[in-house]
Design a protein around this motif. Structure first.
Motif, PDB file in Angstrom:
ATOM      1  N   PRO A  47       0.803  -1.225   0.000  1.00  0.00           N
ATOM      2  CA  PRO A  47       0.000   0.000   0.000  1.00  0.00           C
ATOM      3  C   PRO A  47       0.838   1.279   0.000  1.00  0.00           C
ATOM      4  O   PRO A  47       1.895   1.347   0.609  1.00  0.00           O
ATOM      5  CB  PRO A  47      -0.792  -0.119   1.311  1.00  0.00           C
ATOM      6  N   VAL A  49      -0.036   5.152   1.078  1.00  0.00           N
ATOM      7  CA  VAL A  49      -1.105   5.816   1.818  1.00  0.00           C
ATOM      8  C   VAL A  49      -0.906   7.331   1.861  1.00  0.00           C
ATOM      9  O   VAL A  49       0.218   7.822   1.786  1.00  0.00           O
ATOM     10  CB  VAL A  49      -1.232   5.267   3.266  1.00  0.00           C
ATOM     11  N   LEU A  56      -5.646   4.610   1.799  1.00  0.00           N
ATOM     12  CA  LEU A  56      -4.934   3.945   0.709  1.00  0.00           C
ATOM     13  C   LEU A  56      -5.099   4.745  -0.587  1.00  0.00           C
ATOM     14  O   LEU A  56      -6.218   5.057  -0.977  1.00  0.00           O
ATOM     15  CB  LEU A  56      -5.527   2.543   0.521  1.00  0.00           C
ATOM     16  N   VAL A  59      -1.234   0.998  -4.804  1.00  0.00           N
ATOM     17  CA  VAL A  59      -0.308  -0.053  -4.375  1.00  0.00           C
ATOM     18  C   VAL A  59       0.864  -0.126  -5.349  1.00  0.00           C
ATOM     19  O   VAL A  59       0.738   0.253  -6.509  1.00  0.00           O
ATOM     20  CB  VAL A  59      -0.986  -1.449  -4.322  1.00  0.00           C
ATOM     21  N   VAL A 113      -8.232   0.463  -7.676  1.00  0.00           N
ATOM     22  CA  VAL A 113      -6.923   0.529  -7.022  1.00  0.00           C
ATOM     23  C   VAL A 113      -5.819   0.861  -8.031  1.00  0.00           C
ATOM     24  O   VAL A 113      -5.481   0.031  -8.870  1.00  0.00           O
ATOM     25  CB  VAL A 113      -6.575  -0.817  -6.335  1.00  0.00           C
ATOM     26  N   GLN A 257       4.917   5.153   2.208  1.00  0.00           N
ATOM     27  CA  GLN A 257       4.907   3.723   1.936  1.00  0.00           C
ATOM     28  C   GLN A 257       5.951   3.116   2.856  1.00  0.00           C
ATOM     29  O   GLN A 257       7.028   3.689   3.015  1.00  0.00           O
ATOM     30  CB  GLN A 257       5.302   3.534   0.463  1.00  0.00           C
ATOM     31  N   ASP A 262       2.300  -1.067   6.012  1.00  0.00           N
ATOM     32  CA  ASP A 262       2.150  -2.444   5.537  1.00  0.00           C
ATOM     33  C   ASP A 262       3.414  -2.924   4.865  1.00  0.00           C
ATOM     34  O   ASP A 262       4.102  -2.164   4.207  1.00  0.00           O
ATOM     35  CB  ASP A 262       1.028  -2.532   4.486  1.00  0.00           C
ATOM     36  N   LEU A 270      -4.595  -8.071   0.569  1.00  0.00           N
ATOM     37  CA  LEU A 270      -4.972  -6.706   0.226  1.00  0.00           C
ATOM     38  C   LEU A 270      -6.464  -6.612  -0.085  1.00  0.00           C
ATOM     39  O   LEU A 270      -7.120  -5.636   0.284  1.00  0.00           O
ATOM     40  CB  LEU A 270      -4.140  -6.217  -0.957  1.00  0.00           C
TER      41      LEU A 270
END
Ligand code: C2E
Ligand code: MG
Ligand code: MG
Ligand code: MG
Length: 285
Positions: A47, A49, A56, A59, A113, A257, A262, A270
């Protein structure tokens, strides 16, 4: 031993070189099979963020190789081997196909995403690359603005004209680019001015000690300001603790990140995360 006593170091170097070459050749043979084997080559997703809200924003896809005998082999070991052969083209194609397949699956489940894929110099500079990306987008039905690529300064500077042309062609398909590991390569002001990029990712070596080290903090703050003035999003990679997040918040860095948020996760984990956080305001307190 004897070779070590050679004053020029030539024999020792030659001996090691031969061993390295043999190891590399065997790794390459294994990679040829691995690239086509979905049991061996997979992607994990880490992720990215928003620094201010923790939401989020996308990715990064990171390649994982599970070797049948050796177990997990780090990208730091196998990417350089691929980089000196044309197998890199096939590898990049497989990574893009897997990432777009995942983006498609998330879209079908109602999750938009954005996915960033790392692209090596060899692939970026391949004249067919933008064409292949456009074809893979069309095949997967994923909108181009959900895909971005991460390229290093080295990839951009080794042949800037070709790189710039490729980045423009990708932009026509909606695909934007980030400079990865920013600050560790030959950062050149000239190229920052002409490169069609959307994002700077500050290398983790500047981020890890940002809360304790004034030099790191100054470098990150200036990079964030520089990026913003150029209209770029700025990402800090390697965020490992809350103190770093706090420093990034004060500086006004956009995105973070790192292990604090994560680790790179298998797609399934995810997906579970996306389902938990899809509409937080609708969740019972
Ligand atoms: P990168 O693109 O800079 O990716 C970030 C690396 O830092 C990843 O290592 C990630 O797991 C690690 N990382 C993330 N958060 C933290 C943190 O908080 N602390 C620390 N210490 N590390 C963190 P990984 O997955 O081993 O990948 C290493 C490099 O291999 C990547 O660096 C990228 O350059 C390359 N790579 C990985 N996957 C691919 C790929 O599909 N294609 C290409 N061309 N290169 C790839
Ligand atoms: Mg990256
Ligand atoms: Mg990076
Ligand atoms: Mg890095």
């Amino acid at each position: 031993h004897e070779a070590k006593q050679n004053r020029t170091g030539f024999h020792r170097f030659q001996g090691e070189g031969r061993q390295d070459a043999a190891a590399r050749l065997s790794l390459l043979g294994d990679l040829r099979r691995a690239v086509e084997d979905p049991e061996q080559l997979t992607l994990h997703y880490q992720p990215k963020v928003a620094v201010d809200t923790g939401a989020l924003v996308g990715v990064e896809a990171l390649a994982r190789w599970h070797h049948p005998a050796r177990g997990s082999v780090s990208p730091a070991e196998f990417i350089p081997v691929l980089e000196v052969t044309n197998l890199m083209h096939r590898f990049t194609e497989r990574v893009l196909t897997m990432a777009l397949g995942q983006a498609r699956a998330w879209l079908d489940a109602g999750h938009r995403v954005p996915i960033a894929v790392n692209v090596s110099a060899r692939s970026l500079l391949d004249p067919q690359f933008p064409v292949r990306v456009a074809a893979l987008l069309a095949e997967s039905g994923v909108p181009g603005d959900l895909l971005s690529i991460e390229v290093t300064e080295y990839a951009l500077m080794s042949d800037p004209d070709t790189a710039i042309r490729a980045l423009h062609r990708l932009r026509e398909a909606g695909v934007t680019a980030s400079i990865d590991d920013y600050g560790t390569g030959y950062s050149s002001m000239t190229y920052l001015k002409v490169l069609p990029i959307a994002e700077l990712k500050i290398d983790r070596s500047f981020v890890l000690d940002i809360a304790e080290n004034n030099s790191s903090r100054a470098l990150v703050a200036s990079t964030v300001e520089l990026g913003h003035r150029l209209g770029l999003t700025v990402v800090a990679e390697g965020v490992e603790d809350e103190a770093a997040v706090e420093a990034l918040r004060e500086i006004g860095c956009d995105t973070a990140q790192g292990y604090h948020f994560d680790r790179p996760l298998p797609a399934g984990e995810l997906t579970a995360r996306l389902q938990e956080t899809a509409s937080p305001s609708l969740l019972p307190h």
